[in-house]
Design a protein around this motif. Structure first.
Motif, PDB file in Angstrom:
ATOM      1  N   ALA A   1      30.910  53.634  23.206  1.00  0.00           N
ATOM      2  CA  ALA A   1      30.447  53.815  24.594  1.00  0.00           C
ATOM      3  C   ALA A   1      29.612  52.610  25.039  1.00  0.00           C
ATOM      4  N   ASP A   2      28.813  52.064  24.128  1.00  0.00           N
ATOM      5  CA  ASP A   2      28.002  50.881  24.470  1.00  0.00           C
ATOM      6  C   ASP A   2      28.900  49.665  24.668  1.00  0.00           C
ATOM      7  N   ALA A   3      29.918  49.537  23.814  1.00  0.00           N
ATOM      8  CA  ALA A   3      30.867  48.420  23.950  1.00  0.00           C
ATOM      9  C   ALA A   3      31.581  48.524  25.296  1.00  0.00           C
ATOM     10  N   ASP A   4      31.940  49.737  25.687  1.00  0.00           N
ATOM     11  CA  ASP A   4      32.654  49.938  26.955  1.00  0.00           C
ATOM     12  C   ASP A   4      31.782  49.501  28.134  1.00  0.00           C
ATOM     13  N   LYS A   5      30.484  49.823  28.076  1.00  0.00           N
ATOM     14  CA  LYS A   5      29.564  49.417  29.154  1.00  0.00           C
ATOM     15  C   LYS A   5      29.502  47.901  29.277  1.00  0.00           C
ATOM     16  N   LEU A   6      29.456  47.218  28.133  1.00  0.00           N
ATOM     17  CA  LEU A   6      29.381  45.752  28.148  1.00  0.00           C
ATOM     18  C   LEU A   6      30.666  45.132  28.695  1.00  0.00           C
ATOM     19  N   LEU A   7      31.783  45.819  28.471  1.00  0.00           N
ATOM     20  CA  LEU A   7      33.083  45.270  28.885  1.00  0.00           C
ATOM     21  C   LEU A   7      33.380  45.548  30.361  1.00  0.00           C
ATOM     22  N   GLU A   8      32.716  46.562  30.916  1.00  0.00           N
ATOM     23  CA  GLU A   8      33.049  47.009  32.278  1.00  0.00           C
ATOM     24  C   GLU A   8      32.964  45.895  33.339  1.00  0.00           C
ATOM     25  N   PRO A   9      31.955  45.003  33.288  1.00  0.00           N
ATOM     26  CA  PRO A   9      31.916  43.934  34.305  1.00  0.00           C
ATOM     27  C   PRO A   9      33.123  42.984  34.222  1.00  0.00           C
ATOM     28  N   TYR A  10      33.793  42.962  33.086  1.00  0.00           N
ATOM     29  CA  TYR A  10      34.914  42.034  32.890  1.00  0.00           C
ATOM     30  C   TYR A  10      36.262  42.685  33.188  1.00  0.00           C
ATOM     31  N   GLU A  11      36.317  44.022  33.178  1.00  0.00           N
ATOM     32  CA  GLU A  11      37.584  44.728  33.431  1.00  0.00           C
ATOM     33  C   GLU A  11      37.280  46.117  33.964  1.00  0.00           C
ATOM     34  N   LYS A  12      37.732  46.376  35.204  1.00  0.00           N
ATOM     35  CA  LYS A  12      37.427  47.662  35.848  1.00  0.00           C
ATOM     36  C   LYS A  12      38.279  48.808  35.294  1.00  0.00           C
ATOM     37  N   SER A  13      39.510  48.511  34.843  1.00  0.00           N
ATOM     38  CA  SER A  13      40.422  49.574  34.411  1.00  0.00           C
ATOM     39  C   SER A  13      39.986  50.168  33.067  1.00  0.00           C
ATOM     40  N   VAL A  14      39.737  51.480  33.073  1.00  0.00           N
ATOM     41  CA  VAL A  14      39.345  52.177  31.835  1.00  0.00           C
ATOM     42  C   VAL A  14      40.457  52.051  30.793  1.00  0.00           C
ATOM     43  N   THR A  15      41.703  52.167  31.241  1.00  0.00           N
ATOM     44  CA  THR A  15      42.839  52.122  30.306  1.00  0.00           C
ATOM     45  C   THR A  15      42.884  50.785  29.573  1.00  0.00           C
ATOM     46  N   ILE A  16      42.710  49.697  30.310  1.00  0.00           N
ATOM     47  CA  ILE A  16      42.759  48.371  29.671  1.00  0.00           C
ATOM     48  C   ILE A  16      41.550  48.173  28.763  1.00  0.00           C
ATOM     49  N   ARG A  17      40.375  48.675  29.206  1.00  0.00           N
ATOM     50  CA  ARG A  17      39.184  48.558  28.337  1.00  0.00           C
ATOM     51  C   ARG A  17      39.415  49.304  27.018  1.00  0.00           C
ATOM     52  N   GLN A  18      39.979  50.496  27.111  1.00  0.00           N
ATOM     53  CA  GLN A  18      40.235  51.270  25.884  1.00  0.00           C
ATOM     54  C   GLN A  18      41.224  50.543  24.973  1.00  0.00           C
ATOM     55  N   PHE A  19      42.226  49.917  25.595  1.00  0.00           N
ATOM     56  CA  PHE A  19      43.208  49.139  24.834  1.00  0.00           C
ATOM     57  C   PHE A  19      42.512  48.002  24.078  1.00  0.00           C
ATOM     58  N   LEU A  20      41.637  47.271  24.761  1.00  0.00           N
ATOM     59  CA  LEU A  20      40.936  46.148  24.125  1.00  0.00           C
ATOM     60  C   LEU A  20      39.974  46.642  23.042  1.00  0.00           C
ATOM     61  N   LEU A  21      39.284  47.744  23.325  1.00  0.00           N
ATOM     62  CA  LEU A  21      38.298  48.268  22.369  1.00  0.00           C
ATOM     63  C   LEU A  21      38.975  48.882  21.140  1.00  0.00           C
ATOM     64  N   GLY A  22      40.289  49.100  21.222  1.00  0.00           N
ATOM     65  CA  GLY A  22      41.031  49.548  20.033  1.00  0.00           C
ATOM     66  C   GLY A  22      40.989  48.531  18.908  1.00  0.00           C
ATOM     67  N   ASN A  23      40.562  47.306  19.223  1.00  0.00           N
ATOM     68  CA  ASN A  23      40.445  46.260  18.194  1.00  0.00           C
ATOM     69  C   ASN A  23      39.108  46.280  17.457  1.00  0.00           C
ATOM     70  N   LEU A  24      38.199  47.168  17.852  1.00  0.00           N
ATOM     71  CA  LEU A  24      36.899  47.242  17.164  1.00  0.00           C
ATOM     72  C   LEU A  24      37.052  47.929  15.804  1.00  0.00           C
TER      73      LEU A  24
END
Length: 248
Positions: free
Chosen positions: A125-148
């Protein structure tokens, strides 16, 4: 074969469905610098195509079909042109054998992912907050965060599995295609090009060039953006099954 920042996990569901419908084995692979595959400073299409060629030979695969999305599509095309004897046919999903500039989104994603790595986050959830300014789409953020992942299972800190510095250096060339002249090399076996009609990666004006490199190509348009397989899985499945089913 997945796209940039993807992994074999992205294609697990579709692979099982295609294996069932076609009665064939389906192998999903992690391309270099992605998923569980090794990291290497060189990240370009000839290198990735050679990796996949080695996989085909090591596993004794006979007349395989190559299916690739985005970066995986250019890898499939490059391998088909480089070693046509290894490949029976290809399915290229939303990419074409041309040089294009990658969307600036990818450089932005890397910046956001580097911020997360530096922050030493312990919760997605913290990683998602940090990524939000760089990508508005939740789906794409979740896709990228799948690499954590947790590099040290005894520590809660999460880091990205993909080598961000290597991929950042490769970005300028990942829009390129290694073959420039279809009069020198072409793939004369069947090829299916599936494009998302709301994506810009396979414009109408590149279709003649696709035909020069892949003279037996078929085109299927699907009402989707770049993420064709996840956006319209049933239409994609139908197109691939129709293409690969034995012809009368």
């Amino acid at each position: 074969m997945h796209g940039l920042f993807g992994s074999k996990k992205n294609n697990r569901t579709m692979s099982k469905v295609l294996a069932r419908d076609l009665g064939r084995y389906v192998y999903t692979v992690d391309l270099r610098n992605h998923g569980d595959s090794p990291h290497h400073h060189r990240h370009d299409y000839p290198a990735m195509a050679s990796d996949v060629a080695e996989f085909i030979q090591q596993h004794g695969l006979k007349e395989p079909t190559l299916i690739g999305h985005s970066m995986g599509a250019k890898t499939a095309m490059a391998l088909a042109l480089q070693h046509p004897e290894l490949v029976s046919n290809i399915v290229s999903v939303d990419n074409a054998p041309v040089d294009v500039r990658l969307a600036s989104d990818f450089a932005r994603y890397i910046q956001g992912m580097q911020k997360i790595d530096e922050a030493g986050v312990t919760r997605q959830a913290d990683a998602d907050k940090l990524l939000e300014p760089y990508e508005k789409s939740v789906t794409i953020r979740q896709f990228l965060l799948g690499n954590l992942h947790r590099p040290d299972p005894s520590q809660p800190v999460q880091k990205f599995r993909v080598p961000l510095s290597i991929l950042a250096r490769a970005l300028d060339h990942l829009g390129d295609f290694p073959f420039k002249d279809p009069s020198e090399v072409r793939f004369t076996k069947p090829a299916l090009f599936v494009r998302g009609t709301r994506s810009k990666y396979v414009a109408d004006d590149v279709l003649p060039l696709i035909g020069q490199f892949f003279p037996l190509f078929e085109l299927v348009d699907i009402d989707a953006g770049h993420w064709v397989i996840s956006e319209k899985p049933e239409e994609f499945r139908e197109a691939v099954v129709r293409f690969l089913e034995p012809k009368e």
